[in-house]
Design an enzyme around this catalytic site. Structure first.
Site, PDB file in Angstrom:
ATOM      1  N   ASP A 240     -53.590 -85.459 -35.199  1.00  0.00           N
ATOM      2  CA  ASP A 240     -53.559 -84.586 -34.288  1.00  0.00           C
ATOM      3  C   ASP A 240     -54.909 -84.294 -33.452  1.00  0.00           C
ATOM      4  OD1 ASP A 240     -52.466 -82.255 -32.744  1.00  0.00           O
ATOM      5  OD2 ASP A 240     -53.747 -81.028 -34.074  1.00  0.00           O
TER       6      ASP A 240
ATOM      7  N   TYR B 119     -49.639 -79.976 -42.758  1.00  0.00           N
ATOM      8  CA  TYR B 119     -48.967 -79.172 -41.617  1.00  0.00           C
ATOM      9  C   TYR B 119     -47.817 -78.552 -42.627  1.00  0.00           C
ATOM     10  CZ  TYR B 119     -50.521 -80.224 -37.100  1.00  0.00           C
ATOM     11  OH  TYR B 119     -51.593 -80.404 -35.982  1.00  0.00           O
TER      12      TYR B 119
ATOM     13  N   ASP C 119     -55.897 -86.316 -29.468  1.00  0.00           N
ATOM     14  CA  ASP C 119     -56.264 -85.650 -28.190  1.00  0.00           C
ATOM     15  C   ASP C 119     -57.702 -86.340 -27.781  1.00  0.00           C
ATOM     16  OD1 ASP C 119     -54.255 -83.764 -28.318  1.00  0.00           O
ATOM     17  OD2 ASP C 119     -55.633 -81.964 -27.872  1.00  0.00           O
TER      18      ASP C 119
ATOM     19  N   LYS D 140     -60.561 -89.250 -45.417  1.00  0.00           N
ATOM     20  CA  LYS D 140     -61.718 -88.548 -45.857  1.00  0.00           C
ATOM     21  C   LYS D 140     -61.874 -88.881 -47.189  1.00  0.00           C
ATOM     22  CE  LYS D 140     -65.109 -85.950 -44.874  1.00  0.00           C
ATOM     23  NZ  LYS D 140     -66.354 -86.405 -44.093  1.00  0.00           N
TER      24      LYS D 140
ATOM     25  N   ASP E  26     -64.649 -88.433 -39.750  1.00  0.00           N
ATOM     26  CA  ASP E  26     -65.618 -87.985 -38.684  1.00  0.00           C
ATOM     27  C   ASP E  26     -66.756 -89.074 -38.101  1.00  0.00           C
ATOM     28  OD1 ASP E  26     -66.520 -88.594 -41.406  1.00  0.00           O
ATOM     29  OD2 ASP E  26     -68.288 -87.293 -41.541  1.00  0.00           O
TER      30      ASP E  26
HETATM   31  C1  IPM Z   1     -49.379 -81.846 -30.887  1.00  0.00           C
HETATM   32  C2  IPM Z   1     -49.251 -80.565 -30.799  1.00  0.00           C
HETATM   33  C3  IPM Z   1     -48.575 -79.776 -31.973  1.00  0.00           C
HETATM   34  C4  IPM Z   1     -49.134 -80.315 -33.307  1.00  0.00           C
HETATM   35  C5  IPM Z   1     -48.468 -78.395 -32.044  1.00  0.00           C
HETATM   36  C6  IPM Z   1     -47.945 -77.770 -30.707  1.00  0.00           C
HETATM   37  C7  IPM Z   1     -47.764 -77.803 -33.193  1.00  0.00           C
HETATM   38  O1  IPM Z   1     -50.628 -80.090 -30.868  1.00  0.00           O
HETATM   39  O2  IPM Z   1     -48.045 -82.548 -30.764  1.00  0.00           O
HETATM   40  O3  IPM Z   1     -50.302 -82.787 -30.928  1.00  0.00           O
HETATM   41  O4  IPM Z   1     -50.272 -79.872 -33.828  1.00  0.00           O
HETATM   42  O5  IPM Z   1     -48.641 -81.361 -33.839  1.00  0.00           O
HETATM   43 MG    MG Z   2     -52.146 -81.871 -30.525  1.00  0.00          MG
END
Ligand code: IPM
Ligand code: MG
Length: 360
Positions: free
Chosen positions: A248, A141, A252, A192, A224
């Protein structure tokens, strides 16, 4: 001394969900918590008002705050901005970087009342309690160099740099080991290392640290495989530690195991314990302004704030219990509603949590 909390509602559903979290903070204040709230602009909201996603004024207020509560940033309105440094997301990334919020804690906890809301079978997810520790201020990032450039033949190429300094790995590793000590004493480091040198170093340092935490069982997994194991048998995990981008993605995925990403809070902490608290979900522009958003992730982020930055453990627990109470009452926002439950709006959900909080 009164503690300063900066609220940054941001974009999309951000203002709606932070409004509900503020109701809960007000209820805490009525219960004796000494806090001072102020509001600021970040993301698209800030771009519209000032031309930049992270105005100096916001950054200064953030630095001076004991804790920050952030809604969400981003939306289609600003997606056409070609210069990535001017996009709403840069506001969030800038706050993380400038405040050195390297440790991102993302708990994936399944409320038993929501086992039916998960897309996985209840027996796979019931009792799920994972803590993802994501490194937040380094990795691909932020790595330099980065960019999009043109070759002599006129074709373009884009590149980013996946880099971690040894001290960054050690720092997030210690945070994860210490959390594991307070939980189930199992830590899985995700990398990885079969392909990427940077994660070979990551793995080496995690192994090195393990000697200082003999009570924690350390394992390693390629990313993975981790993505697969999270949906195959998620209860094998206690604490997961990983870099910025893998974290990240996996957070999710883990969020969905709990029924809805609308339930998951997060804390981003620096070495001083100062923190920014935000729901794991994004700005959901498609449902903004319709009262459909789930405010529970933001309300639970307030509980994390009380625990990690303000050391108000009882109030934190009381909020978490109040969330359990409203789920027991069968109240559900659209994302977690199913037959037999009562669908409520964003603000009805916030009011119900406050009522349950006051009853406790
Ligand atoms: C998160 C979001 C952010 C990230 C975005 C909005 C930049 O997806 O906080 O997980 O990628 O960190
Ligand atoms: Mg995110």
């Amino acid at each position: 001394m009164s503690r300063k909390i900066l609220v940054l509602p941001g974009d999309g559903i951000g203002p709606e969900i932070t409004a509900e979290a503020i109701k809960v903070l007000d209820a805490c204040r009525a219960a004796g918590l000494d806090i001072e709230l102020s509001e600021g602009k970040v993301g698209g909201d800030a771009i519209d008002a000032t031309g930049v996603p992270l105005p100096d004024e916001t950054l200064e207020a953030a630095k001076a705050a004991d804790a920050i509560l952030l809604g969400a940033v981003g939306g289609p309105k600003w997606d056409k901005l070609e210069d990535i440094s001017k996009r709403p997301e840069k506001g969030l990334l800038g706050l993380r970087k400038h405040l050195n919020l390297y440790a991102n804690l993302r708990p994936a906890l399944l409320y038993p009342q929501l086992a039916e809301a998960s897309s996985l079978k209840p027996e796979i997810v019931s009792g799920l309690d994972i803590m993802i520790v994501r490194e937040l201020t380094g990795g691909i990032y932020f790595g330099q160099p980065r960019g999009i450039e043109q070759r002599d033949d006129g074709t373009r190429y884009g590149y980013n740099t996946y880099v971690y300094d040894e001290h960054e790995i050690r720092r997030i590793g210690r945070t994860a080991f210490e959390l594991a000590q307070k939980r189930g004493k199992k830590l899985c480091s995700v990398d990885k290392a079969n392909v990427l040198e940077v994660t070979i170093l990551w793995r080496e340092i995690m192994n090195d640290l393990a000697r200082d935490y003999p009570d924690v069982e350390l394992s390693h997994m390629y990313v993975d495989n981790a993505a697969m194991q999270l949906v195959r048998a998620p209860k094998q995990f206690d604490v997961i530690v990983t870099g910025n981008m893998f974290g990240d993605i996996l957070s999710d995925e883990a969020a969905m195991l709990t029924g809805s990403i609308g339930m998951l809070p997060s804390a981003s902490l620096n070495e001083q314990g100062q923190g920014m608290y935000e729901p794991c979900h994004g700005s959901a522009p498609d449902i903004a302004g319709q009262g459909l958003a789930n405010p529970l992730a933001t309300i639970l982020s307030v509980a994390m704030m009380l625990r990690y930055s303000l050391a108000e453990f009882e109030l934190a627990e009381r909020i978490e219990q109040a969330v359990g109470d409203v789920l027991d009452q069968g109240l559900r926002t659209a994302d977690i509603a199913y037959a037999g439950t009562q669908q409520v709006s964003t603000s009805e959900m916030g009011d119900a949590v406050v009522a349950a909080f006051n009853k406790r």
